[in-house]
Design an enzyme around this catalytic site. Structure first.
Site, mmCIF file in Angstrom:
data_model
loop_
_atom_site.group_PDB
_atom_site.id
_atom_site.type_symbol
_atom_site.label_atom_id
_atom_site.label_comp_id
_atom_site.label_asym_id
_atom_site.label_seq_id
_atom_site.Cartn_x
_atom_site.Cartn_y
_atom_site.Cartn_z
ATOM 1 N N SER A 156 51.199 -10.275 54.066
ATOM 2 C CA SER A 156 52.354 -11.038 53.579
ATOM 3 C C SER A 156 53.274 -11.304 54.756
ATOM 4 O O SER A 156 53.215 -10.586 55.769
ATOM 5 C CB SER A 156 53.110 -10.217 52.534
ATOM 6 O OG SER A 156 54.377 -10.784 52.268
ATOM 7 N N TYR A 169 57.037 -2.483 48.762
ATOM 8 C CA TYR A 169 56.092 -3.579 49.047
ATOM 9 C C TYR A 169 56.029 -3.865 50.561
ATOM 10 O O TYR A 169 54.940 -3.965 51.149
ATOM 11 C CB TYR A 169 56.553 -4.819 48.274
ATOM 12 C CG TYR A 169 55.642 -6.012 48.364
ATOM 13 C CD1 TYR A 169 54.535 -6.131 47.535
ATOM 14 C CD2 TYR A 169 55.899 -7.041 49.278
ATOM 15 C CE1 TYR A 169 53.702 -7.252 47.609
ATOM 16 C CE2 TYR A 169 55.075 -8.158 49.347
ATOM 17 C CZ TYR A 169 53.981 -8.259 48.511
ATOM 18 O OH TYR A 169 53.170 -9.356 48.591
#
Ligand code: BGC
Length: 265
Positions: A156, A169
């Site tokens: 990401s 995350y």
């Protein structure tokens, strides 16, 4: 797909984790369109996974679905055994299964922390370890691929950009970055390539609440589509990227150019 007649992933077998929706689904179908046999890993929705497997077959490959929780060692091992039993070899692993459980740091429960780390990071470790074992065992065949195996981790922009309310995350994605690089340096001598893709804001179920808002932090002016990531995954899986290992390819419409804008700070 490219213009030449030979499909780029002909006779190769790929496992795509978390392939029942979003980015994983698009990657599974695109790998199949390039000739790969695909194992569509899923956790929750068998019907959706079957639809993805059917779409992969129509696109040109063979496909099966396989239910496994990537954070569970025994289930991961079974998935890799089933892959070899069905297709006879493994050439590509796409670590994609991921979850997001946002919370302010002082309100984040241990469960919200642990589940995200278990799926996003431990899952990538478990699947990569099994893939490397298979890659090392099988006879390299340059007619199939110059490399003995390829691993692609869907990371990401948050492996680089911190984000309020997303400590679990972002920690998992930062962890993926050095997991990927560490494995890459360790297995390069075996002609195994390991890379990541760092998607920015991509239209998937994980962020469907915020597509409009996200547009403002993207220089290219649009939220991405899963197919934007699938194209990059095919390239990283193909021999066209044979000299690429240990790197993250950001596919983010320029989001990483404006990290503080993106982080909403
Ligand atoms: C997250 C999305 C988010 C995007 C950009 C992704 O990794 O899963 O929820 O929209 O990053 O911040």
């Amino acid at each position: 797909m490219n213009n030449s007649n030979k499909k780029r992933l002909q006779n190769q077998t790929a496992i795509v984790t978390g392939a029942e929706s979003g980015i994983g689904k698009a990657i599974a179908i695109e790998l199949a369109a390039e000739g790969a046999n695909v194992v569509v890993n899923y956790i929750a929705d068998a019907d959706e996974a079957q639809k993805v497997a059917d779409a992969a077959k129509s696109a040109g490959g063979k496909a099966i679905k396989f239910k496994a929780d990537v954070s569970k060692e025994d289930q991961v091992k079974e998935m890799f055994s089933k892959t070899i039993e069905t297709f006879g070899r493994l050439d590509i692993l796409v670590n994609n299964a991921g979850i997001q459980k946002d919370a302010a740091i002082d309100e984040m429960t241990l469960d919200e922390w642990q589940k995200v780390i278990d799926v996003n990071l431990t899952g990538y470790f478990l699947c990569s370890r099994e893939a490397i074992k298979k890659f090392k065992k099988q006879e390299p065949d340059e007619n199939i691929s110059v490399a003995a195996g390829k691993i692609i981790c869907i990371s990401s922009v948050h492996e680089r950009i911190p984000w309020k309310g997303r400590a679990n995350y972002a920690a998992s994605k930062g962890g993926i970055m050095l997991l990927m690089k560490s494995i890459a340096v360790e297995v390069a001598e075996h002609k195994i390539r390991v890379n990541s893709i760092g998607p920015g804001a991509i239209k998937t179920p994980i962020n469907k609440e915020s597509w409009d808002e996200l547009k403002q932090s993207i220089p290219y002016g649009r939220v991405g589509n899963p197919e934007d990531i699938a194209g990059a995954a095919v390239w990283l899986a193909s021999d066209e990227s044979d000299y690429v290992t240990g790197t993250t390819l950001f596919v983010d419409g320029g989001m990483t150019l404006y990290p503080y804008l993106a982080a909403g700070n």
